[in-house]
Design a protein around this motif. Structure first.
Motif, PDB file in Angstrom:
ATOM      1  N   THR A 173      44.683  69.722 -33.794  1.00  0.00           N
ATOM      2  CA  THR A 173      45.645  70.695 -34.304  1.00  0.00           C
ATOM      3  C   THR A 173      44.922  71.722 -35.173  1.00  0.00           C
ATOM      4  OG1 THR A 173      46.128  69.406 -36.313  1.00  0.00           O
ATOM      5  CG2 THR A 173      47.451  68.928 -34.335  1.00  0.00           C
ATOM      6  N   PRO A 174      45.493  72.888 -35.377  1.00  0.00           N
ATOM      7  CA  PRO A 174      44.848  73.900 -36.216  1.00  0.00           C
ATOM      8  C   PRO A 174      44.614  73.370 -37.629  1.00  0.00           C
ATOM      9  CG  PRO A 174      46.726  74.830 -35.037  1.00  0.00           C
ATOM     10  CD  PRO A 174      46.797  73.356 -34.843  1.00  0.00           C
TER      11      PRO A 174
ATOM     12  N   TYR B  83      52.993  67.781 -42.258  1.00  0.00           N
ATOM     13  CA  TYR B  83      52.531  68.359 -40.996  1.00  0.00           C
ATOM     14  C   TYR B  83      52.826  69.853 -40.919  1.00  0.00           C
ATOM     15  CZ  TYR B  83      51.970  63.531 -39.420  1.00  0.00           C
ATOM     16  OH  TYR B  83      51.579  62.225 -39.288  1.00  0.00           O
ATOM     17  N   ALA B  84      53.999  70.254 -41.412  1.00  0.00           N
ATOM     18  CA  ALA B  84      54.367  71.677 -41.368  1.00  0.00           C
ATOM     19  C   ALA B  84      53.379  72.521 -42.166  1.00  0.00           C
ATOM     20  CB  ALA B  84      55.782  71.862 -41.899  1.00  0.00           C
ATOM     21  N   ALA B  85      52.955  72.018 -43.317  1.00  0.00           N
ATOM     22  CA  ALA B  85      52.010  72.747 -44.157  1.00  0.00           C
ATOM     23  C   ALA B  85      50.589  72.662 -43.605  1.00  0.00           C
ATOM     24  CB  ALA B  85      52.051  72.196 -45.580  1.00  0.00           C
ATOM     25  N   LYS B  86      50.206  71.493 -43.161  1.00  0.00           N
ATOM     26  CA  LYS B  86      48.836  71.261 -42.708  1.00  0.00           C
ATOM     27  C   LYS B  86      48.466  72.133 -41.512  1.00  0.00           C
ATOM     28  CE  LYS B  86      45.846  67.561 -40.944  1.00  0.00           C
ATOM     29  NZ  LYS B  86      45.658  68.140 -39.603  1.00  0.00           N
ATOM     30  N   GLN B  87      49.376  72.295 -40.573  1.00  0.00           N
ATOM     31  CA  GLN B  87      49.060  72.994 -39.334  1.00  0.00           C
ATOM     32  C   GLN B  87      49.301  74.497 -39.404  1.00  0.00           C
ATOM     33  OE1 GLN B  87      50.698  71.196 -35.795  1.00  0.00           O
ATOM     34  NE2 GLN B  87      50.252  69.114 -36.473  1.00  0.00           N
ATOM     35  N   ASP B  88      49.851  74.966 -40.499  1.00  0.00           N
ATOM     36  CA  ASP B  88      50.151  76.386 -40.625  1.00  0.00           C
ATOM     37  C   ASP B  88      48.887  77.156 -41.012  1.00  0.00           C
ATOM     38  OD1 ASP B  88      51.185  78.956 -41.320  1.00  0.00           O
ATOM     39  OD2 ASP B  88      53.129  78.042 -41.689  1.00  0.00           O
ATOM     40  N   ILE B  89      48.561  78.205 -40.273  1.00  0.00           N
ATOM     41  CA  ILE B  89      47.389  79.024 -40.581  1.00  0.00           C
ATOM     42  C   ILE B  89      47.808  80.442 -40.959  1.00  0.00           C
ATOM     43  CG2 ILE B  89      45.810  77.656 -39.157  1.00  0.00           C
ATOM     44  CD1 ILE B  89      46.100  79.766 -36.956  1.00  0.00           C
TER      45      ILE B  89
END
Length: 585
Positions: free
Chosen positions: A179-180, A511-517
């Motif tokens: 994941t990003p 997960y919402a925060a971790k994968q947000d770029i």
């Protein structure tokens, strides 16, 4: 008061009650503060054998069990990482020459510095880096289970997002993520814990355990849990600005002395040339070093954020009212005055969030402040739901100051009517139980402690925070490691879940925060912080800092020059970098 003890000795890297700040007292700022200048105008002198006092046992030079703070500093004299952290808080290439990310932050390409060798002559090339990363993320173990158990450490869950590692030529490595991940360099740094080891070390469990081989300025000569001697690596790859081959010292002997008073005595007498301390109950010793005209010192920043971790899988903290009662009963200001001040002088900061103001996750919303009345309301609700009075156990290591920390906490909880006991146990034992290896996790032996006080969160970013807030790092949406790599991985994926929580709302926020770029990431991180705080997932204690004291002849301890020409952080939880240290004649 009930105290249980074991016979082992030692102190944990990220353990017990840690603290720091200022209230109605003289506050000593800790922004990499240096006293008794190391006289950088003097010309470095080669040679010298010194002895350094540390407080953590060195149980291994291999992957598992995790080594505590000052023991990590010992390993960093021999091992080096692909990235380092510069004085401005950014992660920069070290053994790597460059690391670049794709537009979607799922592919990271690493190019190595040329002509670097391990101290045994093996080359640090792309093949060696691939092997190292596969040892860290568990691929090497999964392919060699009968012989590679010594490599199955906490790096497996910590790098759960690493899908594939491939060499592209002799000096380039491509890392593909599931994941990003915007902060992948933070993961590669891993609080200074992800090293490059010689291929021979990875393949030989005996070599890995006590005589591991790295690219660093020193080599292991003798290793026991309480005494380690390293000697100069004559083929080290770095030179100083004048072109002189590093390091300057011939050898360093690290001696484990758990009691801070004895560490300070040895430093003052000259038995130790240097000694490390932490503000976790050692404020008196740190201030004594600072006030001495015969000693020098250097401090870390107070960007280390210790917390209580209530265990949601067992009583009493499987009940939310119990967690809220504990949070409301915890009086940071009183604890700070008791344990982080001496004669009106104090170190660090009282928390207003689970992280400090410089961290991207900082948010005061949802932060539970001390209120005995509110705690008693939650206790009453807990008793109504369970029919039991709220009581739980605190942990302390075998250090006198760690026990004093726990006793102070016990007094604080008693103010709100909560009865606690103290479990006094060797710190390394506690770490191994709280963060189980693969075999222990497979047997269901997860964190057994009710309320574990530990330092996990640190720095300005999220790389050493978010992994510990997930239920199972291998069950993140988009991660198909179970199918593509091994169905065994989810067993390791629980090892970082110290609270043993199963909160789907919390997991979704992570997960919402971790994968947000995108720019929205910051808002999502702050929302996560608010949820963690208002639900007492973890409970912050005052910030922690570390300090090193030095004899009057040591030089160079206030500067850490990085390979790329930037300046590194002089002092961290692991201590200082010994590459440029020298002894004045």
């Amino acid at each position: 008061m009930s105290i249980k003890g074991t016979k082992r000795s030692g102190r944990a890297r990220r353990l017990a009650l840690y603290t720091s700040i200022a209230v109605a007292a003289s506050v000593i700022p800790v922004a990499t503060q240096v006293s008794a200048s190391s006289a950088t105008a003097e010309k470095p002198v080669r040679g010298g054998n010194i002895t350094v006092g540390i407080f953590d046992q060195v149980l291994t030079t291999c992957y598992t069990p995790n080594v505590p703070n000052s023991a990590l500093g010992v390993l960093k004299t021999v091992y080096e990482g692909l990235v380092e952290k510069s004085s401005d808080g950014k992660f920069v290439p070290f053994l790597a020459k460059s690391i670049t990310a794709s537009a979607d932050y799922k592919t990271w390409t690493l190019t190595l510095r040329p002509n670097i060798q391990f101290s045994n002559g093996e080359a640090l090339d792309a093949a060696a880096v691939v092997l190292n990363l596969q040892a860290i993320n568990g691929d090497y173990y999964l392919k060699n289970m009968a012989t590679a158990g010594h490599t199955a450490g906490s790096g497996i869950p910590f790098t759960a997002n690493l899908r594939k590692i491939e060499a592209s030529g002799a000096d380039t490595v491509v890392m593909t993520l599931w994941t990003p991940q915007f902060d992948w360099l933070d993961t590669l740094y891993a609080s200074g814990r992800f090293f490059m080891r010689a291929p021979s070390t990875i393949k030989d469990k005996n070599e890995c355990a006590t005589k591991g081989v790295g690219t660093g300025p020193f080599m292991f000569e003798t290793v026991t849990a309480t005494n380690v001697k390293v000697k100069r690596n004559p083929n080290y790859w770095r030179k100083d600005k004048a072109g002189v081959k590093l390091p300057y010292l011939d050898s360093i002997t690290f001696d484990v002395q758990q009691q801070p008073t004895q560490r300070l005595t040895a430093l003052n007498s000259g038995t130790y040339d240097a000694a490390q301390f932490s503000s976790a109950g050692e404020v008196k010793q740190i201030l004594s070093v600072k006030s001495s005209k015969k000693l020098g010192s250097v401090d870390s920043k107070d960007t280390f954020y210790p917390t209580w971790w209530p265990n949601q899988a067992i009583e009493p903290f499987n009940n939310k009212n119990a967690r809220l009662a504990m949070a409301a009963a915890w009086d940071n200001e009183t604890y700070y005055k008791l344990r982080n001040c001496f004669k009106g002088k104090c170190l660090g900061n009282i928390p207003t969030s689970i992280v400090g103001p410089g961290n991207v996750m900082y948010n005061t919303k949802g932060f539970i402040k001390y209120s005995a009345a509110k705690s008693k309301e939650y206790q009453d609700a807990y008793e109504k739901e369970t029919g039991k009075k709220l009581t739980f156990s605190l942990n302390a290591t075998l250090s006198d100051e760690s026990l004093n920390n726990a006793k102070a906490a016990q007094q604080i909880f008693a103010k709100s009517g909560i009865t606690t006991t103290i479990n006094q146990e060797d710190g390394a034992t506690q770490v191994s139980k709280a963060f189980p290896g693969l075999a222990a996790a497979a047997a269901g032996n997860l964190n057994p402690y009710q309320a574990y006080a530990v330092l996990l969160f640190e720095g300005e970013g999220t790389g050493f925070i978010l992994p510990f807030l997930q239920q199972n790092v291998f069950k993140e949406p988009g991660n198909n490691a179970v199918t593509e790599r091994s169905p065994l991985l989810p067993i390791a994926g629980t090892a970082l879940n110290l609270t043993r929580q199963t909160d789907s709302v919390l997991t979704g926020l992570v997960y919402a925060a971790k994968q947000d770029i995108t720019k929205a990431r910051t808002t999502k991180l702050k929302a996560l912080t608010k949820y963690v705080q208002e639900n007492a997932v973890v409970i912050p204690t005052p910030t922690l800092m570390y300090s090193f004291g030095f004899g009057k002849k040591l030089r160079g301890y206030d500067t850490f020059e990085l390979a790329a020409g930037k300046t590194g952080i002089p002092m961290t939880n692991a201590g200082i970098n010994w590459t440029g240290i020298w002894v004045a004649k």
